[in-house]
Design a protein around this motif. Structure first.
Motif, mmCIF file in Angstrom:
data_model
loop_
_atom_site.group_PDB
_atom_site.id
_atom_site.type_symbol
_atom_site.label_atom_id
_atom_site.label_comp_id
_atom_site.label_asym_id
_atom_site.label_seq_id
_atom_site.Cartn_x
_atom_site.Cartn_y
_atom_site.Cartn_z
ATOM 1 N N LEU A 281 0.674 -2.014 -2.995
ATOM 2 C CA LEU A 281 -0.741 -1.839 -2.667
ATOM 3 C C LEU A 281 -0.847 -0.788 -1.573
ATOM 4 C CD1 LEU A 281 -3.702 -2.856 -3.073
ATOM 5 C CD2 LEU A 281 -3.299 -4.342 -1.088
ATOM 6 N N VAL A 282 -1.492 0.316 -1.887
ATOM 7 C CA VAL A 282 -1.661 1.408 -0.925
ATOM 8 C C VAL A 282 -2.988 1.220 -0.197
ATOM 9 C CG1 VAL A 282 -1.856 3.902 -0.625
ATOM 10 C CG2 VAL A 282 -0.310 2.969 -2.363
ATOM 11 N N THR A 283 -2.937 1.154 1.119
ATOM 12 C CA THR A 283 -4.134 1.057 1.954
ATOM 13 C C THR A 283 -4.150 2.258 2.896
ATOM 14 O OG1 THR A 283 -3.258 -0.139 3.884
ATOM 15 C CG2 THR A 283 -3.777 -1.451 1.898
ATOM 16 N N PRO A 284 -5.245 2.495 3.612
ATOM 17 C CA PRO A 284 -5.291 3.655 4.512
ATOM 18 C C PRO A 284 -4.252 3.608 5.623
ATOM 19 C CG PRO A 284 -7.508 2.847 4.067
ATOM 20 C CD PRO A 284 -6.561 1.826 3.519
ATOM 21 N N HIS A 285 -3.799 2.418 6.006
ATOM 22 C CA HIS A 285 -2.934 2.291 7.172
ATOM 23 C C HIS A 285 -1.467 2.102 6.829
ATOM 24 C CE1 HIS A 285 -6.734 1.962 9.193
ATOM 25 N NE2 HIS A 285 -7.036 0.886 8.504
ATOM 26 N N ARG A 286 -1.186 1.544 5.657
ATOM 27 C CA ARG A 286 0.199 1.285 5.288
ATOM 28 C C ARG A 286 0.284 1.035 3.779
ATOM 29 N NH1 ARG A 286 -1.836 -2.844 8.095
ATOM 30 N NH2 ARG A 286 -0.928 -1.968 9.987
ATOM 31 N N VAL A 287 1.524 1.061 3.287
ATOM 32 C CA VAL A 287 1.794 0.728 1.892
ATOM 33 C C VAL A 287 2.468 -0.633 1.872
ATOM 34 C CG1 VAL A 287 2.998 1.398 -0.213
ATOM 35 C CG2 VAL A 287 2.058 3.165 1.296
ATOM 36 N N ALA B 160 5.316 1.562 5.702
ATOM 37 C CA ALA B 160 5.405 0.526 4.676
ATOM 38 C C ALA B 160 5.568 -0.834 5.338
ATOM 39 C CB ALA B 160 6.566 0.792 3.734
ATOM 40 N N LYS B 161 5.095 -1.859 4.658
ATOM 41 C CA LYS B 161 5.283 -3.226 5.113
ATOM 42 C C LYS B 161 5.726 -4.063 3.922
ATOM 43 C CE LYS B 161 3.058 -7.119 7.492
ATOM 44 N NZ LYS B 161 1.818 -7.612 8.158
ATOM 45 N N LEU C 257 -7.513 -3.287 -3.399
ATOM 46 C CA LEU C 257 -8.213 -2.655 -2.287
ATOM 47 C C LEU C 257 -9.633 -2.283 -2.706
ATOM 48 C CD1 LEU C 257 -7.655 -1.473 0.642
ATOM 49 C CD2 LEU C 257 -7.468 0.739 -0.527
ATOM 50 N N LEU C 258 -10.596 -2.626 -1.838
ATOM 51 C CA LEU C 258 -11.986 -2.279 -2.100
ATOM 52 C C LEU C 258 -12.453 -1.100 -1.250
ATOM 53 C CD1 LEU C 258 -13.533 -5.856 -2.351
ATOM 54 C CD2 LEU C 258 -13.020 -4.282 -4.236
ATOM 55 N N ASP C 259 -12.061 -1.092 0.015
ATOM 56 C CA ASP C 259 -12.316 0.047 0.895
ATOM 57 C C ASP C 259 -11.319 -0.025 2.049
ATOM 58 O OD1 ASP C 259 -13.323 -1.813 2.801
ATOM 59 O OD2 ASP C 259 -15.396 -1.446 2.219
ATOM 60 N N GLY C 260 -11.528 0.756 3.083
ATOM 61 C CA GLY C 260 -10.551 0.830 4.149
ATOM 62 C C GLY C 260 -10.368 -0.429 4.945
#
Length: 263
Positions: A127-133, A160-161, A178-181
């Motif tokens: 899952l890719v998010t703005p802060h980490r993968v 990464a986490k 993910l829906l948004d940041g």
């Protein structure tokens, strides 16, 4: 706009692969019956149409009859605007898919990486998010593979986490998206696992757990069209939702994120 400033749900391009007739023999952790190939192909066309309507240019690869699950192109690779990473799917029947998609990726991305180990990683666990993968450990992704992927991501400037996917969940993104940041859509089990402490969670409706595998694409959220209660929750939260049929796709333990590589 620099790629580092670009929302991770902002996509211009996608790769998909047409379903093969052999998809009737696709992997199923829970047997809901074999999919209808005609209906599966119709769902795939509707998915491509939804991506296109959302502003994405879609490259459609031909089916691979030797690989029943090959329409789920997200599992053998991970892509970003600046690079592609070849993964190693955890199901033995899918191992050959990586070699078949590598030439496609090498032709499209300025940088290409492979896992330098014998571990396994399925793209459905990322899952890719703005802060980490986030990399979820599961029956298809082991710690060796997750660690190797985290190292490659670090080399590309991404944090990464590695997290433990709750028991009984096939992939990390089976139960969240993910829906948004600041917001994820998730099942109650995923929310209670506390993997996303710094993000808000919108719960899928009870009985609609499969809705958790939604897909944010530019200004819309693609959601399985059968999940009316979850759709209402998302719309009440201010999201523009587009319903996409995934009944046959769901028979193969898959959902909306599984069917494309996006960048």
């Amino acid at each position: 706009m620099a790629y580092s400033d670009r929302p991770v749900w902002r996509f211009e391009n996608a790769i998909v692969r047409e379903p093969s007739a052999s998809a009737v023999d696709g992997l199923r952790a829970v047997d809901r019956g074999a999919p209808s190939i005609d209906a599966l192909r119709a769902e795939h066309r509707a998915y491509v149409d939804a991506l296109t309507a959302a502003g994405v240019t879609v490259d459609i690869l031909p089916p691979l009859e030797d690989f029943p699950d090959s329409m789920f192109v997200e599992d053998p690779a991970l892509v970003f605007p600046d690079c592609a990473i070849a993964l190693r799917p955890g199901a033995p029947s899918r191992l050959g898919e990586t070699a078949r998609i590598e030439p496609v990726l090498k032709a499209r991305f300025p940088s290409f990486h492979t896992l330098p180990c014998l571990g396994y990683v399925d793209g459905g666990d990322i899952l890719v998010t703005p802060h980490r993968v986030y990399i979820g450990l599961s029956a298809r992704t082991d710690r060796t593979g997750a660690g190797a992927l985290a190292s490659i991501l670090a080399d590309t400037g991404r944090a990464a986490k590695i997290v433990a996917t709750p028991p009984g969940i096939l992939h990390l993104k089976t139960a969240c998206s993910l829906l948004d940041g600041e917001t994820v859509l998730a099942t109650r089990a995923m929310r209670d696992a506390g993997l996303f402490e710094d993000m808000e969670t919108i719960l899928v409706a009870e009985g609609e757990e499969a809705a958790a595998n939604a897909l944010r694409v530019n200004d819309v959220v693609l959601l399985g069209s059968a999940f009316a209660q979850t759709r209402s929750r998302l719309e009440e939260a201010g999201f523009d939702v587009v319903g996409v049929p995934v009944e046959e796709v769901g028979k193969l333990d898959a959902g909306l994120s599984c069917m494309s590589l996006r960048w």
